[in-house]
Design a protein around this motif. Structure first.
Motif, PDB file in Angstrom:
ATOM      1  N   VAL A  79       0.876  -1.172   0.000  1.00  0.00           N
ATOM      2  CA  VAL A  79       0.000   0.000   0.000  1.00  0.00           C
ATOM      3  C   VAL A  79       0.911   1.219   0.000  1.00  0.00           C
ATOM      4  O   VAL A  79       2.035   1.181   0.518  1.00  0.00           O
ATOM      5  N   THR A  81       0.911   5.873  -0.841  1.00  0.00           N
ATOM      6  CA  THR A  81       0.263   7.093  -1.290  1.00  0.00           C
ATOM      7  C   THR A  81       0.807   7.420  -2.670  1.00  0.00           C
ATOM      8  O   THR A  81       2.017   7.457  -2.857  1.00  0.00           O
ATOM      9  N   ARG A  98      -4.716   6.939  -2.506  1.00  0.00           N
ATOM     10  CA  ARG A  98      -4.211   5.701  -1.910  1.00  0.00           C
ATOM     11  C   ARG A  98      -4.142   4.623  -2.976  1.00  0.00           C
ATOM     12  O   ARG A  98      -4.969   4.576  -3.882  1.00  0.00           O
ATOM     13  N   THR A 100      -3.222   0.296  -3.642  1.00  0.00           N
ATOM     14  CA  THR A 100      -2.899  -1.066  -3.217  1.00  0.00           C
ATOM     15  C   THR A 100      -2.464  -1.816  -4.462  1.00  0.00           C
ATOM     16  O   THR A 100      -3.159  -1.776  -5.482  1.00  0.00           O
ATOM     17  N   ILE A 121      -8.069  10.370  -1.706  1.00  0.00           N
ATOM     18  CA  ILE A 121      -8.113  10.596  -0.266  1.00  0.00           C
ATOM     19  C   ILE A 121      -9.162  11.667  -0.020  1.00  0.00           C
ATOM     20  O   ILE A 121      -9.104  12.742  -0.605  1.00  0.00           O
TER      21      ILE A 121
END
Length: 122
Positions: A79, A81, A98, A100, A121
């Motif tokens: 994960v 930013t 964000r 993943t 976000i």
């Protein structure tokens, strides 16, 4: 190549704005979840990337605060930013969100991206 290097290579390939460079790092069954759309084929993923590069000219994409939350011999998940910047209609713009990413290790020991989930976000 380690899964960490695979992420670095993926970010570098994205910044070439040439999807063929990105595609070499993707699993053939990759799935992407964006805020506004899900892509389930390489053709759909290509179309999304190419459209984004057209909308945000000279985009630079980067990953910060990467945390590898799971890994074993065949799978690794991180994960982070994400940040982007570039020009939309000749005006500088930037944003973040964000991410993943799920990487899988193929039989030839090459790590490829299987899934990416990007969200803003709020």
């Amino acid at each position: 190549m380690s899964y960490q290097k695979a992420l670095e290579a993926y970010i570098a390939a994205t910044n070439t704005h040439d999807f063929d460079n990105v595609a070499r790092l993707l699993d053939g069954a990759a799935v992407y979840w964006f805020s506004d759309r899900s892509c389930h084929t390489l053709d759909e993923i290509r179309a999304y990337f190419e459209h984004a590069w057209h909308v945000i000219q000279d985009e630079v994409y980067r990953a910060e605060d990467v945390v590898w939350i799971a890994s074993d011999a065949r799978t690794a998940v991180c994960v982070y930013t994400y940040h982007f910047e570039g020009y939309h209609q000749e005006t500088f713009t930037s944003g973040s969100g964000r991410a993943t990413n799920v990487f899988v290790r193929h039989a030839d020991s090459i790590w490829k991206l299987k899934h990416e989930h990007l969200s803003s976000i709020r």
